[in-house]
Scaffold this active site. Structure first.
Site, PDB file in Angstrom:
ATOM      1  N   GLY A 141       0.798  -1.219   0.000  1.00 19.81           N
ATOM      2  CA  GLY A 141       0.000   0.000   0.000  1.00 19.81           C
ATOM      3  C   GLY A 141       0.824   1.258   0.000  1.00 19.81           C
ATOM      4  O   GLY A 141       0.323   2.343  -0.305  1.00 19.81           O
ATOM      5  N   CYS A 193       0.693   6.100   1.103  1.00 23.13           N
ATOM      6  CA  CYS A 193      -0.699   6.536   1.187  1.00 23.13           C
ATOM      7  C   CYS A 193      -1.501   5.695   2.175  1.00 23.13           C
ATOM      8  O   CYS A 193      -2.168   6.222   3.060  1.00 23.13           O
ATOM      9  CB  CYS A 193      -1.355   6.475  -0.189  1.00 23.13           C
ATOM     10  SG  CYS A 193      -3.106   6.924  -0.170  1.00 23.13           S
ATOM     11  N   GLY A 251       6.563  24.814   7.204  1.00 24.49           N
ATOM     12  CA  GLY A 251       5.219  25.370   7.043  1.00 24.49           C
ATOM     13  C   GLY A 251       4.608  25.060   5.705  1.00 24.49           C
ATOM     14  O   GLY A 251       4.089  25.952   5.020  1.00 24.49           O
ATOM     15  N   HIS A 287     -28.357  23.808  -6.458  1.00 24.44           N
ATOM     16  CA  HIS A 287     -28.427  24.718  -5.302  1.00 24.44           C
ATOM     17  C   HIS A 287     -29.024  23.961  -4.114  1.00 24.44           C
ATOM     18  O   HIS A 287     -29.963  23.189  -4.291  1.00 24.44           O
ATOM     19  CB  HIS A 287     -29.320  25.917  -5.636  1.00 24.44           C
ATOM     20  CG  HIS A 287     -29.571  26.802  -4.448  1.00 24.44           C
ATOM     21  ND1 HIS A 287     -28.646  27.713  -3.989  1.00 24.44           N
ATOM     22  CD2 HIS A 287     -30.646  26.883  -3.609  1.00 24.44           C
ATOM     23  CE1 HIS A 287     -29.136  28.330  -2.942  1.00 24.44           C
ATOM     24  NE2 HIS A 287     -30.350  27.848  -2.674  1.00 24.44           N
TER      25      HIS A 287
END
Length: 457
Positions: free
Chosen positions: A38, A41, A176, A439
């Protein structure tokens, strides 16, 4: 010597899928994995970290219960359950992949470390394997920066963060960018004090300045301390804890904490494969050099995923598999340069990105149209009470080609996909402005943002 039609080293995102295609085509395949099926991930990246992000989001939403008229009382974190849930997600995924490989006819699965003996031969322990085609899918690992004192203090990376048994009292995140910021917000929501130390002048430097500034604002609103422009970073022990020395334009020169997370980049796992014995070329950073078809400098040897330097994401690794399979098995010419850059930053709210940034678009010399809209003017965001962030879209003023999009806001990682699909279709932005969206959703504002674009100098 065991002979196969193909050898695949690494059972990450690209390797098992390619093994499935090759064996389905009647080829004999050896798949070699030295650690966990795997890859990053499944085991230490996307799946476990996003499971933890989900727990952190639940805690954050519970604390905001009163905003929605829901009385929750004191919110406490059962970190053992958080980590147990994370482990179930990743272990279930790993087992699913292992079961898939176990039932794959024509596949020989070998555990061990692969090293080249020649362009057509691989050694795994005492075994020697040969094949006419060899595929590298060996991934990458965290970089340990060469800062003074880094070897004198205990520090965490994205792998060891998965094994914590308690919430750090004060987590200092060095770096960062994407991985660092996700962990920073996550552990702040679990109850840690968090400080982010970034050497550069701003967070996530590859993003536009307005995106970086908005992300910083989101994190600081949650009480995360941000220290940018941190030159002369050094590490030292401090009582029972650790310290980071910085030379910033503002703030104290030393930060004391309980844990340090190093999130300063990644490097490919190519230094112990014996690539020199096969004649496979790498660049100065160790990434395997590949052409548009992902073939290396040696005919018959291909490189997929993080180790080729052409993408550092699960989705690009899987697309690498698709490109290789299309060219070798489907007689469909596909190339890496057809891929449009896209990715996400999974803080809350997330950042969804597609194509060029505004900075990149301006450097291209094109005449541009740019549209923006704050999430505070998106009905769906108002209804959810999650109005931080904004949308930005960029198009070529002459050709109407969509060049890029940044959606920092609730659902941004999903909403950006509709823009990406139109980009792949090669359609002008007017295709979106004429579309009718559901919507209330975040995506329904995308036609409006494109329709409101203005020319820029």
């Amino acid at each position: 010597m065991k002979r196969f039609d193909a050898i695949i080293t690494g059972a990450g995102q690209a390797g098992p899928s390619l093994a499935g295609r090759l064996t389905a085509a009647g080829k004999t395949v050896a798949l070699i994995e030295r650690k966990h099926v795997g890859g990053t991930c499944v085991n230490t990246g996307c799946m476990p970290t996003k499971a933890m992000v989900a727990s952190a989001y639940a805690a954050h939403l519970a604390r905001r219960g009163a905003d929605y008229g829901v009385v929750t009382g004191e919110v406490c974190i059962d970190f053992h359950k958080v980590m147990a849930r994370k482990d179930k997600v990743r272990f279930d995924a790993r087992k699913g992949n292992e079961d898939w490989l176990a039932g794959m006819k024509g596949l020989t699965f070998i555990r061990g470390h692969a090293r080249f003996e020649s362009p057509t031969e691989i050694r795994v322990g005492e075994e020697r394997l040969s094949a006419g085609q060899i595929f590298l899918n060996v991934g990458g690992r965290a970089v340990v920066p060469d800062f003074p004192g880094v070897g004198d203090v205990p520090h965490l990376d994205n792998v060891s963060m998965m094994e914590l048994t308690e919430v750090p009292k004060h987590l200092i995140v060095v770096g960062g960018s994407y991985i660092g910021l996700e962990f920073a917000q996550m552990f702040r929501r679990f109850g840690s004090d968090v400080t982010v130390v970034e050497k550069g002048p701003r967070l996530i430097a590859r993003e536009d300045e307005d995106v970086s500034a908005a992300v910083r604002d989101i994190l600081e609103r949650e009480g995360i301390a941000i220290r940018t422009g941190a030159e002369c970073i050094r590490f030292f022990k401090s009582g029972d804890g650790v310290g980071v020395g910085v030379d910033c334009t503002a703030g104290t020169p030393e930060i004391l904490g309980s844990h340090i997370l190093l999130a300063t980049g990644r490097r490919p796992n190519t230094d112990d494969l014996g690539l020199d014995k096969a004649g496979v070329a790498t660049d100065k950073r160790g990434y395997v050099t590949v052409d548009e078809r992902l073939e290396t400098s040696v005919p018959g040897i291909f490189a997929m995923g993080d180790c080729n330097g052409r993408g550092a994401f699960t989705h690009t690794a899987y697309n690498d598999f698709e490109i290789v399979a299309a060219n070798l098995l489907d007689n469909e010419p596909r190339k890496v340069s057809d891929r449009i850059q896209t990715y996400a930053l999974y803080i809350d709210p997330p950042l969804g990105r597609a194509g060029m940034s505004e900075t990149e678009a301006r450097k291209s010399g094109r005449k541009l149209l740019i549209g923006t809209r704050p999430m505070s003017r998106v009905g769906r965001a108002k209804e959810k009470g999650e109005t931080l962030g904004f949308m930005k879209v960029i198009a070529d003023a002459q050709t109407k080609e969509i060049l890029g999009a940044s959606i920092l806001g609730t659902g941004g990682d999903e909403a950006v996909q509709s823009i990406l699909d139109v980009m792949y279709a090669g359609r002008p932005y007017t295709t979106i402005t004429h579309a009718v969206h559901i919507h209330p959703t975040v995506s329904e504002l995308i036609p409006t943002v494109f329709g409101d674009m203005q020319p820029v100098d």
